[in-house]
Design an enzyme around this catalytic site. Structure first.
Site: not given
Length: 313
Positions: A42, A77, A79, A92
């Protein structure tokens, strides 16, 4: 349409085998529902990884990608947002306040203004020290990931077409995962532009708190000319998992679930619980049919899976 053309229309982009291309090998394993558990970091590997001697680093940063490769993580992952002057950057939040030493909304800042900022360590916040790291662009992260790791692009603005075009320019369209929410009223998203040019995974959205129509959403999403790679689970009750898992097995699709925070399957626990008892959290998830786990503790998950050997970056 010929039979061959029809079969090709159903397929996800699958990278050809290239010696030494770890990302292509991971992408092929993700496309195979029998390919074993997939570890997703993440916002990258930003937490310390003490068994590997790795300190904390800024989330969504190039060094967080390098640490994921060193640990052997399958997917990072990250953003994606758009600056005022049209550049795609990796952040993010809607603002730069938490993760950098600056202030303001990303959409109000130029690329030059964003690049002048320093990323704060780990997950940021006022108490986190600024580092030498700068905010990367999507193009830079795609180039850095090439041949090394698959990227899940969490698109934060209405910029899907621009993001997919960037992956195509980088030759990375088969080595990313793109997602968007899908409810019972949505058409099969994997067949729509620009989702039809990359491996696509719907994020299931139920019509009620009980998640009573999640299986129906899955069937609707699997009914298009091009099928999804798998499904990301929303926050849901553990009682809903068997039905969802059975449908995913029937479709031969993967299930993605977050063990972040308190966990997304209520009652199974999250990362903090998994650090104490990985079998009770990650083990139950895998036994329940979940084969892609997104975590802030990738080193611990890899160790649980018996995959904690340090790899060259």
């Amino acid at each position: 349409m010929s039979l061959l053309m029809f079969v090709l229309a159903l397929a996800q982009p699958t990278p050809a085998a290239v010696p030494g291309d770890r990302a292509a090998a991971i992408a092929r394993r993700i496309a195979d529902p029998d390919g074993g558990p997939i570890v997703v970091a993440h916002r990258g590997c930003h937490n310390p990884a003490p068994r590997h001697g790795l300190a904390s680093v800024p989330e969504n940063s190039p060094v967080a990608l390098d640490q994921c490769v060193a640990l052997g993580v399958d997917v990072m992952e990250l953003d994606v947002r758009r600056t005022r002057d049209g550049h795609l950057v990796i952040l993010h939040d809607a603002s730069v306040d938490r993760t950098t030493d600056g202030h303001g909304k990303v959409a109000d800042l130029t690329l030059a203004a964003v690049r002048a900022l320093h990323l704060r360590d780990n997950e940021g916040g006022a108490g986190a020290a600024p580092t030498d790291a700068r905010v990367p662009t999507l193009d830079e992260m795609l180039a850095q990931a090439r041949g090394r790791i698959v990227l899940n692009l969490d698109v934060k603005d209405a910029i899907y077409a621009e993001v997919v075009a960037a992956t195509e320019r980088a030759g990375a369209a088969g080595r990313v995962i793109v997602k968007n929410a899908a409810g019972i009223g949505d058409p099969p998203l994997a067949a729509l532009p620009s989702y039809d040019r990359v491996p696509f995974m719907p994020i299931l959205s139920a019509s009620d708190a009980a998640g009573s129509d999640l299986v129906a959403v899955m069937r609707r999403q699997d009914d298009g000319a091009r099928r999804p790679l798998g499904y990301e689970l929303p926050r849901m009750d553990a009682a809903q998992l068997p039905g969802v898992a059975a449908e995913a097995k029937r479709q031969r699709r993967r299930l993605w679930c977050n063990s972040l925070w308190d966990g997304f399957v209520r009652g199974m626990g999250g990362d903090v619980d998994a650090l104490r008892d990985p079998q009770a959290v990650w083990g139950r998830m895998i036994a329940g049919g979940i084969s892609m786990i997104q975590t802030d503790e990738p080193e611990a998950l890899l160790r649980y899976l018996g995959r904690d050997e340090r790899r060259p970056q």
